[in-house]
Design an enzyme around this catalytic site. Structure first.
Site, PDB file in Angstrom:
ATOM      1  N   GLY A 135      48.528  43.053  -4.486  1.00  7.71           N
ATOM      2  CA  GLY A 135      47.076  43.201  -4.404  1.00  7.71           C
ATOM      3  C   GLY A 135      46.388  42.139  -5.244  1.00  7.71           C
ATOM      4  O   GLY A 135      46.287  40.971  -4.849  1.00  7.71           O
ATOM      5  N   GLY A 136      45.952  42.524  -6.430  1.00  6.62           N
ATOM      6  CA  GLY A 136      45.130  41.665  -7.292  1.00  6.62           C
ATOM      7  C   GLY A 136      45.612  40.217  -7.417  1.00  6.62           C
ATOM      8  O   GLY A 136      44.823  39.284  -7.218  1.00  6.62           O
TER       9      GLY A 136
ATOM     10  N   ASN B 273      47.844  41.799   0.048  1.00  8.55           N
ATOM     11  CA  ASN B 273      46.859  42.778   0.530  1.00  8.55           C
ATOM     12  C   ASN B 273      45.554  42.477  -0.194  1.00  8.55           C
ATOM     13  O   ASN B 273      45.396  42.794  -1.371  1.00  8.55           O
ATOM     14  CB  ASN B 273      47.331  44.202   0.196  1.00  8.55           C
ATOM     15  CG  ASN B 273      46.250  45.229   0.512  1.00  8.55           C
ATOM     16  OD1 ASN B 273      45.305  44.946   1.246  1.00  8.55           O
ATOM     17  ND2 ASN B 273      46.395  46.420  -0.039  1.00  8.55           N
ATOM     18  N   TRP B 274      44.635  41.848   0.523  1.00 10.59           N
ATOM     19  CA  TRP B 274      43.382  41.428  -0.123  1.00 10.59           C
ATOM     20  C   TRP B 274      42.390  42.579  -0.283  1.00 10.59           C
ATOM     21  O   TRP B 274      41.353  42.402  -0.920  1.00 10.59           O
ATOM     22  CB  TRP B 274      42.721  40.319   0.698  1.00 10.59           C
ATOM     23  CG  TRP B 274      43.363  38.990   0.527  1.00 10.59           C
ATOM     24  CD1 TRP B 274      44.434  38.673  -0.253  1.00 10.59           C
ATOM     25  CD2 TRP B 274      42.954  37.775   1.168  1.00 10.59           C
ATOM     26  NE1 TRP B 274      44.712  37.335  -0.141  1.00 10.59           N
ATOM     27  CE2 TRP B 274      43.826  36.762   0.726  1.00 10.59           C
ATOM     28  CE3 TRP B 274      41.954  37.446   2.082  1.00 10.59           C
ATOM     29  CZ2 TRP B 274      43.712  35.450   1.156  1.00 10.59           C
ATOM     30  CZ3 TRP B 274      41.832  36.146   2.512  1.00 10.59           C
ATOM     31  CH2 TRP B 274      42.710  35.153   2.050  1.00 10.59           C
ATOM     32  N   LYS B 275      42.667  43.706   0.350  1.00  8.38           N
ATOM     33  CA  LYS B 275      41.710  44.827   0.284  1.00  8.38           C
ATOM     34  C   LYS B 275      40.340  44.326   0.735  1.00  8.38           C
ATOM     35  O   LYS B 275      40.257  43.503   1.631  1.00  8.38           O
ATOM     36  CB  LYS B 275      41.699  45.423  -1.113  1.00  8.38           C
ATOM     37  CG  LYS B 275      43.124  45.637  -1.648  1.00  8.38           C
ATOM     38  CD  LYS B 275      43.165  46.354  -2.934  1.00  8.38           C
ATOM     39  CE  LYS B 275      44.617  46.519  -3.356  1.00  8.38           C
ATOM     40  NZ  LYS B 275      44.824  47.469  -4.398  1.00  8.38           N
TER      41      LYS B 275
ATOM     42  N   GLU C 149      54.975  51.948  -3.374  1.00  9.08           N
ATOM     43  CA  GLU C 149      53.979  51.650  -4.403  1.00  9.08           C
ATOM     44  C   GLU C 149      53.865  52.841  -5.350  1.00  9.08           C
ATOM     45  O   GLU C 149      53.121  53.785  -5.081  1.00  9.08           O
ATOM     46  CB  GLU C 149      52.647  51.344  -3.739  1.00  9.08           C
ATOM     47  CG  GLU C 149      52.754  50.195  -2.751  1.00  9.08           C
ATOM     48  CD  GLU C 149      51.422  49.526  -2.537  1.00  9.08           C
ATOM     49  OE1 GLU C 149      51.300  48.359  -2.916  1.00  9.08           O
ATOM     50  OE2 GLU C 149      50.502  50.171  -2.013  1.00  9.08           O
TER      51      GLU C 149
ATOM     52  N   HIS D 291      48.344  52.767   3.389  1.00 10.07           N
ATOM     53  CA  HIS D 291      48.186  52.327   1.997  1.00 10.07           C
ATOM     54  C   HIS D 291      47.658  53.492   1.156  1.00 10.07           C
ATOM     55  O   HIS D 291      46.898  54.324   1.644  1.00 10.07           O
ATOM     56  CB  HIS D 291      47.226  51.131   1.934  1.00 10.07           C
ATOM     57  CG  HIS D 291      47.190  50.516   0.574  1.00 10.07           C
ATOM     58  ND1 HIS D 291      46.365  50.977  -0.422  1.00 10.07           N
ATOM     59  CD2 HIS D 291      47.913  49.501   0.032  1.00 10.07           C
ATOM     60  CE1 HIS D 291      46.568  50.266  -1.517  1.00 10.07           C
ATOM     61  NE2 HIS D 291      47.506  49.368  -1.265  1.00 10.07           N
TER      62      HIS D 291
HETATM   63  C1  PEP Z   1      48.231  47.472  -3.773  1.00 12.73           C
HETATM   64  O1  PEP Z   1      47.296  48.225  -3.998  1.00 12.73           O
HETATM   65  O2  PEP Z   1      48.748  47.342  -2.644  1.00 12.73           O
HETATM   66  C2  PEP Z   1      48.746  46.689  -4.872  1.00 12.73           C
HETATM   67  C3  PEP Z   1      50.023  46.428  -4.888  1.00 12.73           C
HETATM   68  O3  PEP Z   1      47.837  46.289  -5.814  1.00 12.73           O
HETATM   69  P1  PEP Z   1      48.148  45.510  -7.177  1.00 12.73           P
HETATM   70  O4  PEP Z   1      49.107  44.396  -6.889  1.00 12.73           O
HETATM   71  O5  PEP Z   1      46.788  44.980  -7.602  1.00 12.73           O
HETATM   72  O6  PEP Z   1      48.697  46.512  -8.120  1.00 12.73           O
END
Ligand code: PEP
Length: 256
Positions: free
Chosen positions: A234-235, A9-11, A167, A95
């Protein structure tokens, strides 16, 4: 057996040009991975370019959101049909950032899951309590509410084909991953609810992904648990090599 699903998920990161550079590198890193469904969700404007760059590879493209109407006067919104034609095969729905920053409700998530399925996209329905809810002991009650509302009206076959991403509050974007045991406990609870409310066939088939600070160093441990069927990342997914290592279950040797 459920095929694990690992999604980036690149946001709101990466331009169209950066997306194409990434996908070209990434697809060659994961070309030999054949036991994981691999997904990248870039911003809307990059979906067509990402799908083109990923053509004839084992990398599928997803949207990060959608609107439930097919078309109309809904400025700024994008429909399932539009995403599909642009080359997406899946879409993230509900999300936590959409819920918290854009006031999405459980009812909205329900409509979006339905619209995605009706439009031929596989929804990745996100659930998870906030940190505050976690600290006040409401985790399971919040999961129950989000799952029952999100899936209401869906058939056994439909639920079998979607993915749920759990999450937990406090784990997203913080570097504080839930332990594999905590993830397993929450996922077993979610699967149990799906079994109770939708039936065993759907519970056995639905993929339950973990999201929250997944990195190459913890991916294997998390995904080794029986009810953890992949990850929403994400990150760490912004770096092609790190994401490739996560896809390969944290095994750097499996990445070319
Ligand atoms: C997200 O927000 O979907 C997520 C999993 O972020 P991160 O991996 O950066 O915690």
């Amino acid at each position: 057996m459920r095929t694990p699903l690992v999604a980036a998920n690149w946001k709101m990161y990466k331009t169209v040009r950066e997306t194409v550079v990434y996908i070209k590198e990434f697809r060659s890193l994961v070309k030999d991975v054949d036991d994981v469904e691999i997904v990248v969700a870039p911003p809307f404007v990059s979906i067509a370019a990402a799908a083109e760059a990923a053509r004839a590879s084992n990398v599928a493209i997803a949207g990060q959101d959608l609107y439930w109407e097919k078309e109309g006067a809904f400025t700024g919104e994008v429909s399932a049909g539009m995403l599909r034609e642009a080359g997406a095969g899946l879409v993230i729905v509900g999300h936590s950032e959409r819920r918290a920053k854009f006031a999405e409700t459980d009812r909205d998530v329900n409509r979006k899951v339905k619209a995605a399925i009706d439009g031929g996209l596989v929804p990745i329905m996100c659930v998870g309590e906030t940190l505050e809810e976690r600290e006040s002991g409401q985790t399971l009650a919040v999961l129950d509410r989000q799952i029952s509302a999100g899936l209401e009206g869906r058939t056994v076959d439909q639920v079998s084909s979607i993915a749920i991403a759990d999450e937990p509050g406090g784990a997203r974007g913080t570097g504080r991953t839930a332990t594999a045991a905590q993830a397993q406990e929450a996922h077993a609870h979610i699967r149990g609810r799906v079994r109770e409310w939708v039936g065993s066939a759907a519970a056995d088939a639905v993929r339950i992904m973990y999201g929250g600070s997944v990195k190459p160093a913890n991916a294997r441990e998390l995904m080794s648990r029986p009810d953890v069927d992949g990850a929403l990342v994400g990150g760490a997914s912004l770096d092609p090599r790190a994401f490739a290592e996560i896809v390969a279950g944290g095994r750097p040797g499996a990445v070319k």
